[in-house]
Motif scaffolding. Structure first.
Motif, mmCIF file in Angstrom:
data_model
loop_
_atom_site.group_PDB
_atom_site.id
_atom_site.type_symbol
_atom_site.label_atom_id
_atom_site.label_comp_id
_atom_site.label_asym_id
_atom_site.label_seq_id
_atom_site.Cartn_x
_atom_site.Cartn_y
_atom_site.Cartn_z
ATOM 1 N N PRO A 35 130.709 2.318 14.449
ATOM 2 C CA PRO A 35 130.125 2.519 13.120
ATOM 3 C C PRO A 35 131.092 3.286 12.224
ATOM 4 O O PRO A 35 131.712 4.259 12.653
ATOM 5 C CB PRO A 35 128.863 3.346 13.411
ATOM 6 C CG PRO A 35 128.530 3.054 14.832
ATOM 7 C CD PRO A 35 129.842 2.840 15.519
ATOM 8 N N ARG A 36 131.228 2.859 10.991
ATOM 9 C CA ARG A 36 132.163 3.497 10.063
ATOM 10 C C ARG A 36 131.608 4.848 9.619
ATOM 11 O O ARG A 36 130.428 4.986 9.315
ATOM 12 C CB ARG A 36 132.371 2.596 8.848
ATOM 13 C CG ARG A 36 133.352 3.127 7.834
ATOM 14 C CD ARG A 36 133.677 2.066 6.791
ATOM 15 N NE ARG A 36 134.510 2.605 5.721
ATOM 16 C CZ ARG A 36 134.029 3.120 4.600
ATOM 17 N NH1 ARG A 36 132.724 3.122 4.385
ATOM 18 N NH2 ARG A 36 134.854 3.589 3.673
ATOM 19 N N CYS A 37 132.479 5.844 9.590
ATOM 20 C CA CYS A 37 132.058 7.175 9.145
ATOM 21 C C CYS A 37 132.848 7.517 7.876
ATOM 22 O O CYS A 37 133.998 7.970 7.931
ATOM 23 C CB CYS A 37 132.310 8.216 10.235
ATOM 24 S SG CYS A 37 131.490 9.802 9.921
ATOM 25 N N ASP A 38 132.207 7.285 6.701
ATOM 26 C CA ASP A 38 132.869 7.526 5.417
ATOM 27 C C ASP A 38 132.761 9.004 5.033
ATOM 28 O O ASP A 38 132.363 9.851 5.845
ATOM 29 C CB ASP A 38 132.269 6.623 4.337
ATOM 30 C CG ASP A 38 130.764 6.817 4.186
ATOM 31 O OD1 ASP A 38 130.232 7.845 4.683
ATOM 32 O OD2 ASP A 38 130.111 5.949 3.575
ATOM 33 N N THR A 39 133.088 9.312 3.802
ATOM 34 C CA THR A 39 133.088 10.708 3.350
ATOM 35 C C THR A 39 131.709 11.342 3.464
ATOM 36 O O THR A 39 131.571 12.491 3.920
ATOM 37 C CB THR A 39 133.567 10.785 1.884
ATOM 38 O OG1 THR A 39 134.867 10.195 1.786
ATOM 39 C CG2 THR A 39 133.629 12.230 1.421
#
Length: 439
Positions: A35-39
């Motif tokens: 899963p992408r972990c953005d800002t």
């Protein structure tokens, strides 16, 4: 290309992480799609960690406090995954460690990606999309591992670590000083050891060869399994040992705990490193100690020193023996055994029942020969008892003739009976195959 799902289960949460294996320019790649972990995800992650530190909250309570008002389900799942991955899992290498298809995970240089070895591609290193952002991050990771394994010491005074992770995987790493930057190698072990039936299905050996080894081992022969590193020696050793009678008493001797046997009368012994000779406990000491336990079988994970003499003595006393050795051919085996530092007397080699040679061929671990030592006029010869198809040539085996005479059994009938049991046992196994092909 091959795609499959790795189930990562941490603290009651299960995450389904897609993995792809692709090839490009003759290089295999292992791509993890976490899963992408953005800002925003990173900010929430930091908030949870602050709550844990400042208010002493448990990780799940801190998560509930931080994300309870968020309506973005995907964001919440990403925050939970990365928190649990980093705080309860193994950080960036969590997925390959949870992947049952991965056998080894390696960091050779922190500036390059992590590499892995896949069980369907033995001997091939796959380049991953996993990497550390800095040398400090890689070193901190290894220091964190030192707090989870046993033993746990690593420092500038002793800048390397050899330990066993809670899951049973063997971890070897350095924090620098003796290497250019941090390095590590993790050798994984499957939750359940492979059986002879499964090894037959995988094409490691033929049913008649498995039946032969089963019979030799059960009747207290001395079997040595030899071959290069990662050729499957310990896996075959464990599979043969699992067929020993459940009523028998077995003592295993290892540097690190790799063997797992389904036997109630099993004693495990481990060597111990020490600062001096008085505190060190080696293989030789443990083999001598094991004999005093009056076991039916003694199994040594790997023989490479003076303990080889104790093994031959124990075999002469009537104990069944199983061990592994590093040699790729009978000629290499003979040279290593009869020359310094081992110096085994040629006459003692007659105590060996069989030597199994393994290798990795065409991407598959396989038994390539099984030889029996024969001494003629003071010289040793190794007689191959495998046919060109990998089956046992019963008529060529001297050891089987000796067992037939000693135990009064019909060898052909006994080998056939065990072959049938192994084939019948395979009806209970379904091996999930992952087909890997170049694109």
């Amino acid at each position: 290309m091959s795609n499959y799902i790795v189930n990562v289960s941490i603290d009651g949460f299960t995450f389904r992480i897609p993995v792809s294996i692709v090839t490009k320019d003759d290089t295999y790649y292992y791509i993890v799609k976490e899963p992408r972990c953005d800002t925003q995800c990173m900010d929430l992650r930091g908030k949870v960690i602050d709550l844990m530190r400042q208010r002493g909250m448990a990780i799940l309570d801190a998560i509930n406090e931080s994300v309870k008002d968020l309506g973005n389900k995907q964001l919440v799942e990403s925050v939970i995954y990365h928190l649990l991955r980093d705080l309860r899992g193994y950080g960036p290498i969590t997925v390959p460690l949870f992947d049952p298809n991965i056998e080894e995970v390696e960091l050779n240089n922190w500036t390059y990606p992590i590499t892995v070895v896949h069980r369907e591609l033995p001997g091939v290193r796959l380049v991953t999309n996993i990497r550390f952002n800095s040398e400090v991050e890689a070193r901190d990771f290894i220091m964190s591992i030192s707090k989870r394994g046993l033993p746990r010491s690593v420092s500038l005074l002793k800048p390397y670590l050899e330990t066993i992770l809670p899951e049973g995987h063997r971890f070897t790493g350095t924090i620098g000083e003796i290497t250019i930057g941090p390095t590590f190698s993790i050798r994984k072990f499957p939750p359940q050891p492979l059986t002879l039936e499964e090894l037959i299905l995988r094409g490691t050996l033929k049913p008649s060869a498995a039946a032969y080894l089963w019979l030799i081992a059960e009747l207290k022969g001395f079997i040595m399994i030899s071959g290069p590193m990662s050729s499957g020696k310990t896996t075959l050793l464990s599979a043969i040992a699992s067929k020993l009678p459940t009523y028998s008493k077995i003592v295993t001797i290892e540097d690190t705990p790799e063997l797992r046997l389904p036997h109630p009368h099993w004693i495990r012994m481990f060597t111990r490193e020490g600062e001096d000779e008085k505190s060190r406990i080696g293989m030789f000491d443990l083999v001598k100690l094991a004999v005093r336990y009056r076991p039916d079988y003694i199994i040594v994970g790997e023989v490479r020193g003076e303990e080889v003499h104790a093994l031959f003595q124990a075999s002469a006393l009537g104990h069944g023996m199983l061990t592994t050795f590093h040699a790729s051919t009978p000629e290499e085996l003979l040279i290593r055994l009869t020359n310094p530092p081992l110096n085994v007397n040629v006459g003692n080699l007659q105590l060996l029942s069989s030597v199994v040679f393994m290798t990795i061929r065409n991407g598959r671990r396989s038994v390539i020969s099984i030889v029996e030592p024969v001494v003629n006029n003071g010289t040793i010869e190794f007689r191959n008892v495998l046919t060109s198809t990998g089956d046992i040539d019963i008529e060529r085996s001297i050891k089987l003739k000796m067992l037939s005479k000693a135990y009064g059994i019909n060898i052909i009938e006994e080998i056939t009976r065990r072959e049938d049991l192994l084939r019948k046992g395979n009806d209970d196994y379904e091996i999930e195959e992952i087909t890997l092909s170049k694109e």
